[in-house]
Write an enzyme that holds these catalytic residues in place. Structure first.
Site, PDB file in Angstrom:
ATOM      1  N   HIS A 186       0.544  -1.161   0.193  1.00  0.00           N
ATOM      2  CA  HIS A 186       0.170  -0.103   0.289  1.00  0.00           C
ATOM      3  C   HIS A 186       0.902   0.826   0.200  1.00  0.00           C
ATOM      4  O   HIS A 186       0.851   2.151   0.818  1.00  0.00           O
ATOM      5  CB  HIS A 186      -1.276   0.193   1.272  1.00  0.00           C
ATOM      6  CG  HIS A 186      -1.927  -0.534   1.094  1.00  0.00           C
ATOM      7  ND1 HIS A 186      -2.680  -1.216   2.019  1.00  0.00           N
ATOM      8  CD2 HIS A 186      -2.698  -1.292   0.218  1.00  0.00           C
ATOM      9  CE1 HIS A 186      -3.347  -2.075   1.822  1.00  0.00           C
ATOM     10  NE2 HIS A 186      -3.331  -2.191   0.145  1.00  0.00           N
TER      11      HIS A 186
ATOM     12  N   HIS B 139     -11.670  -9.980  -5.251  1.00  0.00           N
ATOM     13  CA  HIS B 139     -11.488  -8.386  -5.167  1.00  0.00           C
ATOM     14  C   HIS B 139     -10.867  -7.782  -6.196  1.00  0.00           C
ATOM     15  O   HIS B 139      -9.898  -8.284  -6.865  1.00  0.00           O
ATOM     16  CB  HIS B 139     -10.436  -8.536  -3.942  1.00  0.00           C
ATOM     17  CG  HIS B 139     -10.056  -7.372  -3.126  1.00  0.00           C
ATOM     18  ND1 HIS B 139     -10.571  -5.830  -3.269  1.00  0.00           N
ATOM     19  CD2 HIS B 139      -8.871  -7.137  -2.163  1.00  0.00           C
ATOM     20  CE1 HIS B 139      -9.757  -5.519  -2.408  1.00  0.00           C
ATOM     21  NE2 HIS B 139      -9.253  -6.190  -1.819  1.00  0.00           N
TER      22      HIS B 139
ATOM     23  N   GLU C 216      -8.502  -4.480  -5.773  1.00  0.00           N
ATOM     24  CA  GLU C 216      -7.721  -4.333  -5.288  1.00  0.00           C
ATOM     25  C   GLU C 216      -5.510  -4.886  -6.026  1.00  0.00           C
ATOM     26  O   GLU C 216      -6.039  -6.092  -6.530  1.00  0.00           O
ATOM     27  CB  GLU C 216      -7.273  -4.384  -4.150  1.00  0.00           C
ATOM     28  CG  GLU C 216      -5.965  -3.626  -4.013  1.00  0.00           C
ATOM     29  CD  GLU C 216      -5.966  -3.533  -1.948  1.00  0.00           C
ATOM     30  OE1 GLU C 216      -6.783  -3.925  -1.859  1.00  0.00           O
ATOM     31  OE2 GLU C 216      -5.151  -1.971  -1.416  1.00  0.00           O
TER      32      GLU C 216
ATOM     33  N   ASP D  85      -3.018  -5.724  -6.140  1.00  0.00           N
ATOM     34  CA  ASP D  85      -2.637  -7.223  -5.873  1.00  0.00           C
ATOM     35  C   ASP D  85      -3.268  -8.534  -6.021  1.00  0.00           C
ATOM     36  O   ASP D  85      -2.099  -9.217  -6.144  1.00  0.00           O
ATOM     37  CB  ASP D  85      -1.804  -7.186  -4.266  1.00  0.00           C
ATOM     38  CG  ASP D  85      -3.187  -6.103  -3.554  1.00  0.00           C
ATOM     39  OD1 ASP D  85      -4.034  -6.550  -4.116  1.00  0.00           O
ATOM     40  OD2 ASP D  85      -3.178  -7.424  -2.399  1.00  0.00           O
TER      41      ASP D  85
ATOM     42  N   HIS E 148     -11.632  -5.723   3.095  1.00  0.00           N
ATOM     43  CA  HIS E 148     -11.829  -4.187   3.528  1.00  0.00           C
ATOM     44  C   HIS E 148     -11.959  -3.050   1.423  1.00  0.00           C
ATOM     45  O   HIS E 148     -11.976  -2.652   2.598  1.00  0.00           O
ATOM     46  CB  HIS E 148     -10.435  -4.329   4.205  1.00  0.00           C
ATOM     47  CG  HIS E 148      -9.311  -3.938   3.313  1.00  0.00           C
ATOM     48  ND1 HIS E 148      -8.774  -3.303   2.120  1.00  0.00           N
ATOM     49  CD2 HIS E 148      -9.151  -5.277   1.322  1.00  0.00           C
ATOM     50  CE1 HIS E 148      -7.222  -3.867   1.349  1.00  0.00           C
ATOM     51  NE2 HIS E 148      -8.487  -4.716   1.192  1.00  0.00           N
TER      52      HIS E 148
ATOM     53  N   ASP F 151      -9.072 -11.276   0.661  1.00  0.00           N
ATOM     54  CA  ASP F 151      -7.906 -11.020   2.278  1.00  0.00           C
ATOM     55  C   ASP F 151      -8.412 -10.937   3.504  1.00  0.00           C
ATOM     56  O   ASP F 151      -7.206 -11.534   4.204  1.00  0.00           O
ATOM     57  CB  ASP F 151      -7.928  -9.044   2.149  1.00  0.00           C
ATOM     58  CG  ASP F 151      -7.015  -8.371   0.753  1.00  0.00           C
ATOM     59  OD1 ASP F 151      -6.308  -9.207   0.566  1.00  0.00           O
ATOM     60  OD2 ASP F 151      -7.204  -7.727   0.502  1.00  0.00           O
TER      61      ASP F 151
ATOM     62  N   TYR G  17      -2.162  -7.453  10.592  1.00  0.00           N
ATOM     63  CA  TYR G  17      -2.858  -7.734   9.636  1.00  0.00           C
ATOM     64  C   TYR G  17      -3.896  -6.741  10.018  1.00  0.00           C
ATOM     65  O   TYR G  17      -5.304  -6.205   8.919  1.00  0.00           O
ATOM     66  CB  TYR G  17      -2.804  -9.199   8.678  1.00  0.00           C
ATOM     67  CG  TYR G  17      -3.613  -8.819   7.642  1.00  0.00           C
ATOM     68  CD1 TYR G  17      -2.902  -8.854   6.078  1.00  0.00           C
ATOM     69  CD2 TYR G  17      -4.462  -8.665   7.170  1.00  0.00           C
ATOM     70  CE1 TYR G  17      -2.801  -8.549   5.028  1.00  0.00           C
ATOM     71  CE2 TYR G  17      -5.570  -8.800   5.659  1.00  0.00           C
ATOM     72  CZ  TYR G  17      -5.174  -8.775   4.420  1.00  0.00           C
ATOM     73  OH  TYR G  17      -4.859  -8.877   4.225  1.00  0.00           O
TER      74      TYR G  17
ATOM     75  N   HIS H 270      -3.978 -13.980   1.119  1.00  0.00           N
ATOM     76  CA  HIS H 270      -2.376 -13.320   0.845  1.00  0.00           C
ATOM     77  C   HIS H 270      -1.544 -14.755   2.546  1.00  0.00           C
ATOM     78  O   HIS H 270      -2.423 -14.603   3.167  1.00  0.00           O
ATOM     79  CB  HIS H 270      -2.315 -12.494   2.316  1.00  0.00           C
ATOM     80  CG  HIS H 270      -2.199 -10.999   0.684  1.00  0.00           C
ATOM     81  ND1 HIS H 270      -1.198 -10.694   0.112  1.00  0.00           N
ATOM     82  CD2 HIS H 270      -3.822 -10.279   1.046  1.00  0.00           C
ATOM     83  CE1 HIS H 270      -2.341  -9.480  -1.125  1.00  0.00           C
ATOM     84  NE2 HIS H 270      -2.896  -9.484  -0.116  1.00  0.00           N
TER      85      HIS H 270
HETATM   86 FE1  FEO Z   1      -7.068  -5.900  -0.571  1.00  0.00          FE
HETATM   87 FE2  FEO Z   1      -4.950  -7.843  -0.559  1.00  0.00          FE
HETATM   88  O1  FEO Z   1      -5.483  -6.988  -1.511  1.00  0.00           O
END
Ligand code: FEO
Length: 395
Positions: free
Chosen positions: A23, A79, A81, A83, A145, A164, A192, A225
């Protein structure tokens, strides 16, 4: 590297050993991370999530060795995002018509990121996809999130692909929760939660209760992750319920900035006062300027009370403590008591500035802050010890 989790499910993600910030510079990743992507082979073939863009080429090349890309019937983008979606543009160049299952917010955000009109199929909680012997059931997890987040449950294999949620920024080739060092694993899992999920704790509790209400058998939680939870996967669900409920341990954390160690000496004297009243409480001190901000946030998350100190500089406070105070305002910790302290040379505004920031963060200030001139002498040190005693007695 890829590996089979079950006869039907293969991990096809990327372990990122080098990652040290995430991030931007908002989140430190001392132990790297992984971007977990999963290939399901039933009567239909499904790809769940991809990897971060810098690894897109490597990812698609490896995926080609695993499967003819044209055999992929469905992509699930849990998701958007980047990543997890960063390899989509390259992958979609190869298989442009493959449907991408995602939430309606997911489709909007993916279009916002990549400006492509792919074949989006929007799904809601309870929608299912029959892939042969197994069925995939989608569960929206709005604001867990991001607005688009969702999870996918696979029947038969009894795997919850949680994206996530329940993840950790933790690179390990051991891949499963029972094989890794438990201290490292839980350190990364709580960090996290503390840094990323605390603002959404009410939603975490509600979502977990909703999913538990389905009474689904659970063999694994496959996160996006870190490691996969296969040994008693419910353990991390139970931890999340604890962490979401204004979590605290018997800990007090003192965070400070100091120019010439006057405020540091105050912190140590306050700590001494606290311990003289309560020997069992863990007191931890962090100089914000030389500590990792996300590790400090994790310690604050675990604390029942927190103290902030700073020397006065330019009628205000020093930048590292100011940064942590700004972070906790956004994170929104609940049920933590607080107080302020600081040394000064002439105008001495730091305590008032910190107290205003504690109020802005909606923390309860249990006693008026203490400020001491220049380097604390024996009398000033005694006052700080007394301040610590009074603080401990008010908890
Ligand atoms: Fe919210 Fe692992 O991206």
């Amino acid at each position: 590297m890829s590996f089979k989790m079950t006869d039907k499910v293969t991990w096809v993600g990327k372990i990122d050993w080098e990652l040290r910030t995430f991030h931007g510079d908002e989140y430190s990743t001392h132990r790297g991370s992984s971007y977990n992507s999963y290939l399901i082979r039933d009567k239909k073939t499904v790809l769940i999530d991809t990897v971060w863009e810098p690894f897109a080429e490597e990812y698609v090349e490896k995926l080609k060795k695993e499967i003819d890309l044209n055999e992929i019937d469905y992509i699930i983008a849990q998701h958007s995002e980047i990543d997890h979606s960063g390899a989509l543009p390259l992958l979609m160049k190869e298989i442009p018509n493959t449907p991408i299952y995602c939430t309606s917010n997911g489709a909007k955000i993916l279009k916002g990121h990549f400006h492509e009109d792919w074949n989006f199929v929007e799904v809601k909680t309870g929608d299912t996809l029959d892939i042969g012997e197994s069925t995939l059931t989608f569960v929206e997890a709005r604001m867990l999130h991001w607005p688009d987040s969702m999870m996918t449950y696979m029947s038969g294999e009894n795997i919850l692909f949680s994206n996530d949620a329940f993840g950790q920024h933790y690179a390990s080739d051991l891949m499963y929760n029972d094989l890794v060092d438990q201290g490292e694993l839980y350190q990364e899992a709580v960090k996290y939660y503390a840094n990323i999920l605390t603002p959404f704790s009410v939603l975490v509790t509600n979502k977990i209760k909703e999913v538990l209400g389905f009474n689904l058998p659970l063999n694994m939680i496959a996160t996006s992750h870190g490691i996969i939870w296969r040994d008693n996967p419910a353990q991390i669900v139970e931890k999340y319920l604890e962490w979401a409920d204004a979590y605290q341990e018997n800990q007090i954390t003192i965070v400070y900035d100091t120019m010439w160690n006057g405020t540091k000496r105050m912190a140590e004297a306050i700590s001494e006062g606290i311990k003289s009243v309560n020997k069992d409480v863990t007191v931890k001190l962090y100089n914000a300027a030389n500590s990792d901000k996300n590790d400090v946030i994790t310690e604050l998350f675990k604390s029942k009370a927190i103290l902030f100190g700073s020397s006065t500089v330019n009628k205000s406070i020093m930048h590292a403590t100011a940064g942590i105070l700004e972070m906790i305002k956004g994170i929104g910790f609940k049920n933590k008591k607080s107080a302020a302290f600081g040394s000064y040379g002439w105008s001495g505004e730091s305590v008032a500035v910190i107290e205003q920031k504690l109020k802005d963060a909606k923390l309860e200030i249990v006693q008026e802050g203490i400020k001491e001139l220049w380097n604390p002498d024996a009398e000033a040190t005694s006052r700080c010890i007394e301040f610590g005693k009074n603080f401990a007695e008010k908890l």
